[in-house]
Design a protein around this motif. Structure first.
Motif, PDB file in Angstrom:
ATOM      1  N   THR A 151       0.821  -1.213   0.000  1.00  0.00           N
ATOM      2  CA  THR A 151       0.000   0.000   0.000  1.00  0.00           C
ATOM      3  C   THR A 151       0.853   1.261   0.000  1.00  0.00           C
ATOM      4  N   THR A 152       0.208   2.376  -0.307  1.00  0.00           N
ATOM      5  CA  THR A 152       0.875   3.685  -0.243  1.00  0.00           C
ATOM      6  C   THR A 152       1.296   4.002   1.178  1.00  0.00           C
ATOM      7  N   ARG A 153       0.456   3.646   2.150  1.00  0.00           N
ATOM      8  CA  ARG A 153       0.781   3.896   3.562  1.00  0.00           C
ATOM      9  C   ARG A 153       2.062   3.162   3.956  1.00  0.00           C
ATOM     10  N   ALA A 154       2.206   1.898   3.530  1.00  0.00           N
ATOM     11  CA  ALA A 154       3.407   1.128   3.841  1.00  0.00           C
ATOM     12  C   ALA A 154       4.636   1.768   3.194  1.00  0.00           C
ATOM     13  N   TYR A 155       4.473   2.223   1.955  1.00  0.00           N
ATOM     14  CA  TYR A 155       5.570   2.886   1.237  1.00  0.00           C
ATOM     15  C   TYR A 155       6.010   4.146   1.982  1.00  0.00           C
ATOM     16  N   LYS A 156       5.053   4.942   2.426  1.00  0.00           N
ATOM     17  CA  LYS A 156       5.364   6.178   3.137  1.00  0.00           C
ATOM     18  C   LYS A 156       6.012   5.903   4.494  1.00  0.00           C
TER      19      LYS A 156
END
Length: 363
Positions: A151-156
């Motif tokens: 997910t984008t959250r994990a990437y961030k």
């Protein structure tokens, strides 16, 4: 150096992901004898491993690393030393770990200690600090040479942690495998508007106690829906105790753990899922099923944001839980877009797995 692929597993969701990765690697012309699936043996019960391994057609290497009388520390250290010995004898490998369970950390430490390239699939998944999986994931990401984020959250999270080297937002690299599995087994989503079925699976230690089970047992007796309740092997005595001291509702059917295909078929038929499993929640989302997570506000906030998931917390009253069940049986969130499906990211992630050659550790 001609690397083989070592897929480290040990729990049911990792077997499924390993099968997905085998599917991907074979499509990329990697020969079967270049793929090794190693099972650290976290599941003591054969019902949680043998059946699903047979169904997924996975041949695993599973050394005897535990005794039921051993505590978790002894099992962990023995599993780690055994895996290190296996890598040193049979390598070199690209070591691939999944998620944030204990086998993830065991595989990561073994890769680091032997100087093998480490790939973490589903990197950057952070939880509340009280959950051991948070630290498993955090340590693995520090050691990993390639990190694929769902997910984008994990990437961030990884960017915020200053851990941005070789990070790819791949989405679910197993998405195509899931779609193939559904088509191959002719599993179809329920199309009836009549909602009447709930699937329950509660197995995490903080939910595996008499108080929690008794509460859900009594709550399910207050609703008019049919309930399919999957019982984890370690909780068989617990549910017998609950039933003995209560009055079994006519709508509740207790069942043994299902094979993966049978579970997908059940998800296609059910109308809502109550669980503490992140993997089951994701699969429920793939079938567009509302999810109630029995956790205190952790687990798939992305699904919470799009309106298909809510939490049952330890602070909720019985009335609040029943209202959330009503919400789940009424909510509609049809969408043609799957938030975990990123075709370009998936291709980039697979290419990176194939191309990585070096470990960050200099041996």
């Amino acid at each position: 150096m001609n690397f083989k692929y070592l897929l480290v597993t040990g729990v049911r969701p990792q077997y499924i992901k390993a099968a997905g990765l085998v599917y991907i690697l074979k499509k990329e012309k990697i020969q079967e004898n270049q793929i090794v699936i190693y099972d650290t043996g976290q599941h003591f019960s054969s019902s949680m491993s043998k059946k699903i391994l047979k169904e997924l057609d996975l041949k695993v290497i599973k050394p005897k690393t535990y005794n039921k009388k051993d505590d978790s520390t002894i099992i962990f250290t023995r599993s780690l030393s055994t895996l290190v010995g296996f890598i040193e004898k049979n390598g070199p490998f690209k070591v691939i770990v999944f998620g944030d369970a204990n086998p993830t950390l065991i595989g990561s430490l073994a890769a680091y200690l032997t100087g093998m390239p480490l790939i973490h699939i589903e990197a950057g998944a952070r939880r509340k600090l009280v959950e051991f999986e948070h630290y498993n994931s955090l340590i693995t990401d520090v050691l990993a040479d390639l990190k694929l984020c769902l997910t984008t959250r994990a990437y961030k999270c990884l960017i915020d942690e200053k851990n941005s080297l070789n990070v790819i937002k791949s989405g679910d690299i197993f998405y195509e495998y899931y779609q193939n599995l559904i088509v191959k087994n002719k599993i179809q989503r329920k199309t009836s508007n009549v909602k009447k079925r709930i699937l329950i699976s509660l197995h995490r230690p903080y939910n595996s106690n008499y108080k929690i089970y008794k509460r859900f047992f009594e709550l399910m007796g207050k609703i008019s829906y049919d309930v399919m309740w999957i019982i984890h092997p370690r909780n068989k005595r617990l549910i017998k105790q609950v039933i003995k001291n209560g009055q079994k509702g006519k709508t509740i059917k207790f069942i043994k753990p299902l094979s993966h295909i049978k579970l997908l078929e059940e998800l296609s038929k059910t109308d809502m899922v109550i669980t503490d499993s992140g993997g089951l929640a994701r699969e429920a989302y793939y079938f567009r099923k509302p999810i109630l997570m029995r956790r205190d506000n952790s687990g798939w906030p992305e699904l919470k944001t799009i309106g298909c998931l809510d939490y049952i917390t330890s602070k909720d009253s019985d009335e609040e839980v029943l209202l959330k069940i009503q919400w789940g049986m009424a909510v509609e969130y049809e969408s043609n877009k799957n938030i975990f499906n990123d075709e370009l990211g998936r291709k980039e992630g697979i290419k990176a797995i194939l191309n990585i050659k070096k470990s960050k550790r200099i041996c």
